[in-house]
Design a protein around this motif. Sequence first.
Motif, PDB file in Angstrom:
ATOM      1  N   ILE A  28       0.785  -1.121  -0.046  1.00 46.43           N
ATOM      2  CA  ILE A  28      -0.011  -0.032   0.082  1.00 46.43           C
ATOM      3  C   ILE A  28       0.784   1.246   0.089  1.00 46.43           C
ATOM      4  N   PHE A  29       0.630   2.124  -0.842  1.00 45.80           N
ATOM      5  CA  PHE A  29       1.545   3.094  -1.210  1.00 45.80           C
ATOM      6  C   PHE A  29       1.049   4.371  -1.229  1.00 45.80           C
ATOM      7  N   GLU A  30       1.698   5.441  -0.663  1.00 43.68           N
ATOM      8  CA  GLU A  30       1.414   6.761  -0.708  1.00 43.68           C
ATOM      9  C   GLU A  30       1.936   7.250  -2.270  1.00 43.68           C
ATOM     10  N   ARG A  31       1.110   7.948  -3.119  1.00 41.82           N
ATOM     11  CA  ARG A  31       1.564   8.348  -4.398  1.00 41.82           C
ATOM     12  C   ARG A  31       1.029   9.701  -4.857  1.00 41.82           C
ATOM     13  N   GLU A  32       2.137  10.407  -5.459  1.00 40.70           N
ATOM     14  CA  GLU A  32       1.909  11.767  -5.788  1.00 40.70           C
ATOM     15  C   GLU A  32       0.639  11.787  -6.540  1.00 40.70           C
ATOM     16  N   GLY A  33      -0.279  12.704  -6.514  1.00 37.03           N
ATOM     17  CA  GLY A  33      -1.415  12.793  -7.414  1.00 37.03           C
ATOM     18  C   GLY A  33      -2.465  12.053  -7.133  1.00 37.03           C
ATOM     19  N   LEU A  34      -2.364  11.109  -5.789  1.00 38.32           N
ATOM     20  CA  LEU A  34      -3.636  10.545  -5.439  1.00 38.32           C
ATOM     21  C   LEU A  34      -3.866  10.847  -4.011  1.00 38.32           C
ATOM     22  N   ASP A  35      -4.958  11.094  -3.595  1.00 40.56           N
ATOM     23  CA  ASP A  35      -5.355  11.445  -2.248  1.00 40.56           C
ATOM     24  C   ASP A  35      -5.407  10.245  -1.427  1.00 40.56           C
ATOM     25  N   ILE A  36      -5.851   9.169  -1.934  1.00 39.80           N
ATOM     26  CA  ILE A  36      -5.980   7.881  -0.923  1.00 39.80           C
ATOM     27  C   ILE A  36      -5.151   6.951  -1.461  1.00 39.80           C
ATOM     28  N   VAL A  37      -4.214   6.351  -0.298  1.00 42.79           N
ATOM     29  CA  VAL A  37      -3.377   5.184  -0.566  1.00 42.79           C
ATOM     30  C   VAL A  37      -3.663   4.099  -1.567  1.00 42.79           C
ATOM     31  N   ASP A  38      -2.861   3.646  -2.304  1.00 46.07           N
ATOM     32  CA  ASP A  38      -2.999   2.878  -3.404  1.00 46.07           C
ATOM     33  C   ASP A  38      -2.394   1.509  -3.115  1.00 46.07           C
ATOM     34  N   ILE A  39      -2.983   0.601  -3.498  1.00 45.71           N
ATOM     35  CA  ILE A  39      -2.593  -0.805  -3.507  1.00 45.71           C
ATOM     36  C   ILE A  39      -2.019  -1.473  -4.717  1.00 45.71           C
ATOM     37  N   GLY A  40      -1.000  -2.007  -4.539  1.00 52.12           N
ATOM     38  CA  GLY A  40      -0.089  -2.645  -5.788  1.00 52.12           C
ATOM     39  C   GLY A  40       0.228  -3.565  -5.618  1.00 52.12           C
ATOM     40  N   TYR A  41       0.850  -4.563  -6.592  1.00 54.80           N
ATOM     41  CA  TYR A  41       1.419  -5.875  -6.536  1.00 54.80           C
ATOM     42  C   TYR A  41       1.875  -6.118  -8.024  1.00 54.80           C
ATOM     43  N   SER A  42       2.946  -7.028  -7.908  1.00 61.85           N
ATOM     44  CA  SER A  42       3.640  -7.389  -9.054  1.00 61.85           C
ATOM     45  C   SER A  42       4.226  -9.060  -8.715  1.00 61.85           C
ATOM     46  N   LEU A  43       4.176  -9.650  -9.562  1.00 62.74           N
ATOM     47  CA  LEU A  43       4.688 -11.181  -9.583  1.00 62.74           C
ATOM     48  C   LEU A  43       5.723 -11.150 -10.909  1.00 62.74           C
ATOM     49  N   LEU A  44       6.563 -12.283 -10.479  1.00 63.74           N
ATOM     50  CA  LEU A  44       7.494 -12.805 -11.610  1.00 63.74           C
ATOM     51  C   LEU A  44       6.381 -13.685 -12.531  1.00 63.74           C
ATOM     52  N   GLU A  45       6.274 -13.561 -13.926  1.00 59.53           N
ATOM     53  CA  GLU A  45       5.472 -14.312 -14.583  1.00 59.53           C
ATOM     54  C   GLU A  45       5.399 -15.693 -14.433  1.00 59.53           C
ATOM     55  N   GLU A  46       6.452 -16.407 -14.017  1.00 61.15           N
ATOM     56  CA  GLU A  46       6.320 -17.777 -13.737  1.00 61.15           C
ATOM     57  C   GLU A  46       5.465 -18.224 -12.468  1.00 61.15           C
ATOM     58  N   PHE A  47       5.013 -17.268 -11.702  1.00 62.42           N
ATOM     59  CA  PHE A  47       4.258 -17.423 -10.595  1.00 62.42           C
ATOM     60  C   PHE A  47       2.665 -17.079 -10.749  1.00 62.42           C
ATOM     61  N   GLU A  48       2.516 -16.524 -11.897  1.00 58.36           N
ATOM     62  CA  GLU A  48       1.177 -15.962 -12.022  1.00 58.36           C
ATOM     63  C   GLU A  48       0.403 -16.991 -12.207  1.00 58.36           C
ATOM     64  N   GLY A  49      -1.140 -16.557 -11.939  1.00 61.32           N
ATOM     65  CA  GLY A  49      -2.056 -17.696 -12.234  1.00 61.32           C
ATOM     66  C   GLY A  49      -2.103 -18.715 -11.298  1.00 61.32           C
ATOM     67  N   LYS A  50      -1.680 -18.430  -9.862  1.00 59.00           N
ATOM     68  CA  LYS A  50      -1.680 -19.505  -8.967  1.00 59.00           C
ATOM     69  C   LYS A  50      -2.712 -18.754  -7.832  1.00 59.00           C
ATOM     70  N   GLY A  51      -2.823 -17.567  -7.959  1.00 58.87           N
ATOM     71  CA  GLY A  51      -4.002 -16.836  -6.919  1.00 58.87           C
ATOM     72  C   GLY A  51      -2.989 -16.408  -5.893  1.00 58.87           C
ATOM     73  N   TYR A  52      -1.600 -16.292  -5.934  1.00 57.11           N
ATOM     74  CA  TYR A  52      -0.783 -15.423  -5.038  1.00 57.11           C
ATOM     75  C   TYR A  52      -1.283 -14.080  -5.074  1.00 57.11           C
ATOM     76  N   ALA A  53      -1.289 -13.373  -6.244  1.00 56.08           N
ATOM     77  CA  ALA A  53      -1.596 -11.997  -5.983  1.00 56.08           C
ATOM     78  C   ALA A  53      -2.717 -11.544  -5.227  1.00 56.08           C
ATOM     79  N   PHE A  54      -3.848 -12.361  -5.624  1.00 55.75           N
ATOM     80  CA  PHE A  54      -5.098 -12.168  -5.018  1.00 55.75           C
ATOM     81  C   PHE A  54      -4.969 -12.312  -3.422  1.00 55.75           C
ATOM     82  N   GLU A  55      -4.214 -13.396  -3.045  1.00 55.30           N
ATOM     83  CA  GLU A  55      -4.094 -13.767  -1.699  1.00 55.30           C
ATOM     84  C   GLU A  55      -3.399 -12.794  -0.858  1.00 55.30           C
ATOM     85  N   ALA A  56      -2.182 -12.420  -1.606  1.00 50.05           N
ATOM     86  CA  ALA A  56      -1.424 -11.248  -0.942  1.00 50.05           C
ATOM     87  C   ALA A  56      -2.177  -9.932  -0.984  1.00 50.05           C
TER      88      ALA A  56
END
Length: 177
Positions: free
Chosen positions: A91-119
Amino acid sequence: MSPKKHPNADNTYETERLILRPMSREDKDFVFELYNRPKFIQHIGNRNVNSIEDAENYILNRFAPQIERLGFGNYLLVTKEGNEKVGAVGIFEREGLDIVDIGYSLLEEFEGKGYAFEAAQKVKSIGMDDFGLTKISAIISKDNVSSQKLIEKLGLRFKKHVTLPGETEELNYYETE
């Protein structure tokens, strides 16, 4: 004297399959690899992390100050089984946004396993339940359909298009109801 570090700054969290721990300078090799993946650059942007040293500086100058001040920030995702570094969520403070922003990224080889949603689900509950955030936002590139679906599954709704300061790309902006 430096300001006092937030008491939750070093907290580690767990989900069913993952450990979420604050990103630290020891993760510079991982950040370098993740931030230079073509998909990361396409969907999140080029953060100019062109060397291991850049990655270390990014962690120390961007991630560490926020988590030390607010108690939450960017977390490394490590699998409980196999102890593999698979991605990051935060969860990040971002310039230009009033509300903190959730972000995520995975290495492609781990996509499609539900890790991003779980995290992301875990980090959303940390923000709202532990830190009393009333709203969380998300910004997603218009062509990143899988991420848009994940954010909607998380309970955020599309509100408008935004362009962040210093950027040219118009992004989809989502917010918790």
